[in-house]
Design a protein around this motif. Structure first.
Motif, PDB file in Angstrom:
ATOM      1  N   SER A  59       0.862  -1.186   0.000  1.00  0.00           N
ATOM      2  CA  SER A  59       0.000   0.000   0.000  1.00  0.00           C
ATOM      3  C   SER A  59       0.893   1.228   0.000  1.00  0.00           C
ATOM      4  CB  SER A  59      -0.899   0.015   1.242  1.00  0.00           C
ATOM      5  OG  SER A  59      -1.625   1.227   1.330  1.00  0.00           O
ATOM      6  N   ASP A  61      -0.345   3.860   1.537  1.00  0.00           N
ATOM      7  CA  ASP A  61      -0.862   4.490   2.754  1.00  0.00           C
ATOM      8  C   ASP A  61      -0.030   4.023   3.942  1.00  0.00           C
ATOM      9  OD1 ASP A  61      -2.435   5.859   4.535  1.00  0.00           O
ATOM     10  OD2 ASP A  61      -4.053   4.370   4.537  1.00  0.00           O
ATOM     11  N   ASP A 192       4.904   8.676   3.153  1.00  0.00           N
ATOM     12  CA  ASP A 192       3.607   8.953   2.536  1.00  0.00           C
ATOM     13  C   ASP A 192       3.461  10.459   2.325  1.00  0.00           C
ATOM     14  OD1 ASP A 192       0.985   9.182   1.783  1.00  0.00           O
ATOM     15  OD2 ASP A 192       0.199   7.862   3.338  1.00  0.00           O
ATOM     16  N   ALA A 206      -3.505   7.409  -1.872  1.00  0.00           N
ATOM     17  CA  ALA A 206      -2.254   7.709  -1.173  1.00  0.00           C
ATOM     18  C   ALA A 206      -1.102   7.648  -2.161  1.00  0.00           C
ATOM     19  CB  ALA A 206      -2.029   6.721  -0.040  1.00  0.00           C
ATOM     20  N   LYS A 251      -7.395   3.952  -0.800  1.00  0.00           N
ATOM     21  CA  LYS A 251      -7.528   3.862   0.657  1.00  0.00           C
ATOM     22  C   LYS A 251      -8.987   3.540   0.990  1.00  0.00           C
ATOM     23  CE  LYS A 251      -5.999   7.925   1.901  1.00  0.00           C
ATOM     24  NZ  LYS A 251      -5.533   9.008   2.821  1.00  0.00           N
ATOM     25  N   ASN A 256      -8.069  -2.959  -1.591  1.00  0.00           N
ATOM     26  CA  ASN A 256      -7.374  -1.822  -2.184  1.00  0.00           C
ATOM     27  C   ASN A 256      -6.465  -2.292  -3.306  1.00  0.00           C
ATOM     28  OD1 ASN A 256      -7.825   0.845  -0.582  1.00  0.00           O
ATOM     29  ND2 ASN A 256      -7.711  -0.760   0.978  1.00  0.00           N
TER      30      ASN A 256
END
Length: 336
Positions: A59, A61, A192, A206, A251, A256
């Motif tokens: 991810s 995020d 991030d 993100a 997100k 995701n």
């Protein structure tokens, strides 16, 4: 040829080659043995570099302060369609003593990834008043055993710090068998950028940057292999891999999607250590720690993946396109 699932395949392929072919190649002289070994091992080292560069993120995020995730990650780096990595052209004009038994001056032969079999070479020379000739078969590779991927696996821990910063660590405790030892460790950072944007709480997207470094060490000891008694013969491999990636992801609460583009760079060093006494052919000599092989690999990679989140339990999978394509699968346990 021996192999061990997970990252050991690379080093057991080295082991199988070394035990059956090192002494034979030394019969051609140290320069020919080193030149052939560099071409033979090079592609499998390159593939392992790309394998170890993967798995750093699932991810964009990053986790908040105190958030953590523990992951078991496996990579499968494919070389099924990499015919240029499975063979190399051996031109006898580039070698001092190796010649093909069938009279060819140049032909494709197998690398450690390949499957060409039955290619015989010879070395001829003078030992005193006698002309000697030593014949042997060149080694084949992993594809001959229907293995068309290079694996890696490790445990990875990610912890959120402050202001969008996340620190990561990966390791594989050193695994020892009778002859082989292999282990790795690595550290990484994720930042991030979207945490700095006013729309961070509004847009379900993100953006982050990820950098990761992995070090692997492996060794194969074949002192008792009947090549030379008590010679402490072994092969040691050290590999250092760095990757930098720009990552974007959604997100959403449950599932995701993420993608990344980045750059991979790595270096592998293979040391052939110990004492090798050549008892046949024109080169009846003793070699001590005969040579070290270095291979570098670098290139751009692109990744697409998905992550499923079910409370503390998560699953993710992604596929990377690069010089060697890679499938990553991870099982994760975490708390945000």
């Amino acid at each position: 040829m021996k192999y061990l699932f997970l990252i050991g395949i690379l080093f057991f392929s080295v082991a199988g080659y070394s035990q059956s072919n090192v002494n034979e190649l030394f019969a051609a002289g140290i320069n020919d043995a080193e030149k052939f070994s560099d071409s033979y091992f090079g592609p499998v080292s390159e593939g392992a570099i790309y394998s170890l560069s993967n798995g750093w993120y699932n991810s964009a995020d990053s986790k908040p302060l105190g958030g953590f995730e523990i992951s078991i990650i496996g990579n499968m780096t494919s070389f099924r369609n990499k015919e240029d990595k499975k063979t190399f052209v051996l031109n006898t004009a580039d070698y001092e003593n190796l010649q093909f038994v069938d009279g060819s001056t140049s032909k494709p032969v197998s690398t450690a990834l390949g499957d060409l079999e039955g290619i015989r070479v010879f070395v001829e020379g003078e030992v005193g008043p006698i002309t000697t000739r030593e014949e042997f078969e060149l080694p084949t590779g992993l594809a001959s055993e229907n293995i068309n991927f290079i694996p890696s696996a490790f445990l990875q821990v990610s912890v959120g710090l402050v202001k969008g910063l996340e620190v990561k660590a990966r390791f594989l405790p050193k695994i020892h068998t009778e002859d082989v030892a292999v282990g790795l460790y690595g550290v990484g950072l994720q930042y991030d950028f979207s945490k700095l944007l006013p729309a961070d709480k509004i847009l379900p997207v993100a953006l982050s940057a990820v950098a990761g470094y992995t070090h692997l060490n492996a060794s194969y000891d074949f002192t008792d292999s009947n090549i030379v008694d008590g010679s402490d013969q072994q092969i040691e491999v050290d590999m250092n891999v760095l990757t930098v990636q720009a990552v974007a992801s959604t997100k959403l609460p449950v599932i995701n999607f993420y993608g990344a583009i980045g750059y991979v760079s790595g270096k592998s060093t293979t040391d052939v250590l110990g004492t090798y006494q050549v008892q046949s052919g024109p080169f009846q000599e003793t070699y001590v720690d005969p040579f070290s092989l270095t291979r570098k690999a670098s290139g751009v990679s692109g990744t697409l993946g998905a992550k499923l989140k079910l409370g503390f339990f998560r699953l993710h999978a992604d596929y990377s396109l690069a010089e060697f394509n890679n499938l990553t699968v991870g099982v994760n346990f975490g708390f945000r």
